[in-house]
Design a protein around this motif. Structure first.
Motif, PDB file in Angstrom:
ATOM      1  N   ALA A   1      44.262  36.541  44.180  1.00 44.72           N
ATOM      2  CA  ALA A   1      44.120  37.167  42.948  1.00 44.72           C
ATOM      3  C   ALA A   1      43.242  36.448  42.084  1.00 44.72           C
ATOM      4  N   ASP A   2      43.277  35.070  42.030  1.00 41.26           N
ATOM      5  CA  ASP A   2      42.469  34.356  40.950  1.00 41.26           C
ATOM      6  C   ASP A   2      41.109  33.939  41.555  1.00 41.26           C
ATOM      7  N   ASN A   3      40.682  34.476  42.745  1.00 39.81           N
ATOM      8  CA  ASN A   3      39.395  34.273  43.162  1.00 39.81           C
ATOM      9  C   ASN A   3      38.284  35.627  42.676  1.00 39.81           C
ATOM     10  N   ILE A   4      39.300  36.560  42.221  1.00 38.79           N
ATOM     11  CA  ILE A   4      38.619  38.000  42.004  1.00 38.79           C
ATOM     12  C   ILE A   4      38.135  38.006  40.652  1.00 38.79           C
ATOM     13  N   VAL A   5      36.757  38.043  40.329  1.00 33.10           N
ATOM     14  CA  VAL A   5      36.352  38.132  39.013  1.00 33.10           C
ATOM     15  C   VAL A   5      36.469  39.519  38.422  1.00 33.10           C
ATOM     16  N   THR A   6      36.405  40.558  39.293  1.00 33.26           N
ATOM     17  CA  THR A   6      36.603  41.874  38.718  1.00 33.26           C
ATOM     18  C   THR A   6      36.463  42.849  39.559  1.00 33.26           C
ATOM     19  N   VAL A   7      37.026  44.045  39.419  1.00 31.55           N
ATOM     20  CA  VAL A   7      37.186  45.122  40.572  1.00 31.55           C
ATOM     21  C   VAL A   7      36.623  46.213  40.045  1.00 31.55           C
ATOM     22  N   THR A   8      35.185  46.696  40.725  1.00 33.39           N
ATOM     23  CA  THR A   8      34.387  47.788  40.267  1.00 33.39           C
ATOM     24  C   THR A   8      34.740  49.042  40.970  1.00 33.39           C
ATOM     25  N   PRO A   9      34.438  50.234  40.154  1.00 32.85           N
ATOM     26  CA  PRO A   9      34.719  51.470  41.036  1.00 32.85           C
ATOM     27  C   PRO A   9      33.894  51.903  42.305  1.00 32.85           C
ATOM     28  N   GLY A  10      32.709  51.227  42.544  1.00 29.12           N
ATOM     29  CA  GLY A  10      32.110  51.367  43.537  1.00 29.12           C
ATOM     30  C   GLY A  10      31.189  50.381  44.010  1.00 29.12           C
ATOM     31  N   TRP A  11      30.357  50.288  45.025  1.00 30.16           N
ATOM     32  CA  TRP A  11      29.808  49.399  45.775  1.00 30.16           C
ATOM     33  C   TRP A  11      28.551  48.940  45.016  1.00 30.16           C
ATOM     34  N   SER A  12      27.749  49.978  44.372  1.00 26.92           N
ATOM     35  CA  SER A  12      26.661  49.494  43.529  1.00 26.92           C
ATOM     36  C   SER A  12      26.637  48.748  42.472  1.00 26.92           C
ATOM     37  N   GLU A  13      27.792  49.023  41.670  1.00 24.62           N
ATOM     38  CA  GLU A  13      28.253  48.134  40.569  1.00 24.62           C
ATOM     39  C   GLU A  13      28.742  46.742  40.952  1.00 24.62           C
ATOM     40  N   ALA A  14      29.348  46.592  42.148  1.00 31.70           N
ATOM     41  CA  ALA A  14      29.693  45.153  42.655  1.00 31.70           C
ATOM     42  C   ALA A  14      28.506  44.412  42.971  1.00 31.70           C
ATOM     43  N   TYR A  15      27.681  45.263  43.772  1.00 28.20           N
ATOM     44  CA  TYR A  15      26.619  44.280  44.308  1.00 28.20           C
ATOM     45  C   TYR A  15      25.708  43.919  43.152  1.00 28.20           C
ATOM     46  N   GLY A  16      25.466  44.795  42.062  1.00 22.96           N
ATOM     47  CA  GLY A  16      24.687  44.239  40.960  1.00 22.96           C
ATOM     48  C   GLY A  16      25.179  43.141  40.272  1.00 22.96           C
TER      49      GLY A  16
END
Length: 327
Positions: free
Chosen positions: A185-200
């Motif tokens: 849990a403390d490694n996760i910066v954020t959770v995005t709705p989809g792949w494109s947002e996360a990769y960006g």
């Protein structure tokens, strides 16, 4: 390569010239597929050159969101085909009764046997965390959780990679999955709705790594001439994804839909996949894979739940993920 619908496109369009001239085929897909850099535009051009029809891709979020939209619209949907589900969703999708068999089969180059007559595979790959080569790579989820590394992941309720991740942890750790998530849990910066947002976010430097695929570094190498990215090889194995498309039962252009699904197994579709969707094609093109794919990480162990097991375990796996991240 041969399909059971050999020459189906030609036969369909010769026999129904009016349909070929006037019909629109509407395909719901995920955002990345229909982006300017994705395979959608080139595949649209290739298919329209054969069918003399109008092919329309409609982006509807990430893969799980596409299925959610179809469920909401039901038989009144505008979609003729849904493209971008995977085997973690096919049992759930089939249970809706909203899809119809196409009869398409082919000699697939998949690492698993395929016999489904409704869902047609178009590519496959392995989920992995992508990072810079200068980052010390953890050997597994436990080492990642024990590190100070920061990651970006996707929501399993809306994203097929996100769902793949929670099932990856489930397949690798079983009853210990909840404790793995608590430690991560403390490694996760954020959770995005989809792949494109996360990769960006990863490319913007917001995290050390992002949930993606072992094939993602090929994009940087081939398209950008950048060999600084890699994927982490985890010793507990990597979860596999097989992406599929299927005909919507309520379509008013069933022959055209079947023709597209058959087209998916041909060079006009499959040759586009490696350097636009950056995945392994379901049917290897005649020219083979592009130079650079041979440099990719090959998992020592492939993990994959059956579609039925994935459907049964998805809810509990997501609950374990949510509970851990809520602490």
């Amino acid at each position: 390569m041969k399909t059971t619908l050999t020459h189906v496109a030609g036969l369909c369009f010769v026999a129904t010239g009016a349909i070929a001239e006037t019909s629109t085929l509407t395909i719901y897909t995920y955002d990345g597929f229909n982006s300017d850099w994705g395979p959608g535009p080139q595949i649209e051009a290739n298919f329209e050159a054969e069918c003399a029809c109008d092919l329309e891709f409609i982006a509807a979020g990430d893969g799980a969101s596409v299925l959610s939209r179809l469920k909401l619209e039901g038989a009144n949907t505008d979609a003729d085909i849904v493209l971008g589900l995977d085997t973690n969703l096919t049992a759930d999708a089939a249970a809706t009764g909203l899809f119809a068999a196409s009869g398409v089969s082919a000699t697939y180059d998949l690492p698993i046997e395929w016999s489904d007559d409704t869902f047609v595979p178009f590519d496959w790959g392995y989920f992995a965390f992508v990072a810079g080569k200068d980052v010390d790579a953890p050997a597994n989820f436990r080492e990642l959780a024990a590190s100070d590394l920061k990651i970006v992941i996707q929501d399993p309720r809306s994203s097929t990679p996100g769902l793949g991740l929670v099932l990856w942890v489930e397949a690798a750790y079983g009853d210990e999955a909840g404790s793995i998530w608590a430690d991560l849990a403390d490694n996760i910066v954020t959770v995005t709705p989809g792949w494109s947002e996360a990769y960006g976010l990863f490319l913007e430097g917001e995290a050390d790594a992002v949930l993606s695929y072992t094939t993602s570094p090929a994009y940087h190498l081939i398209a950008e001439g950048d060999d600084s990215k890699t994927s982490w090889a985890f010793d507990e194995g990597h979860y596999m994804q097989v992406e599929v498309a299927a005909k919507v039962a309520s379509t008013d252009v069933p022959e055209l839909a079947d023709a597209f699904l058959a087209f998916m197994t041909t060079e006009g579709f499959q040759s586009v996949i490696p350097t636009t969707n950056w995945m392994y094609p379901a049917v290897t093109p005649a020219a083979g894979l592009p130079e650079g794919f041979e440099t990719l990480v090959t998992p020592s162990t492939a993990l994959l739940l059956s579609s039925e097991n994935a459907a049964a375990k998805s809810g509990p796996a997501i609950d374990a993920w949510r509970s851990a991240l809520a602490q």
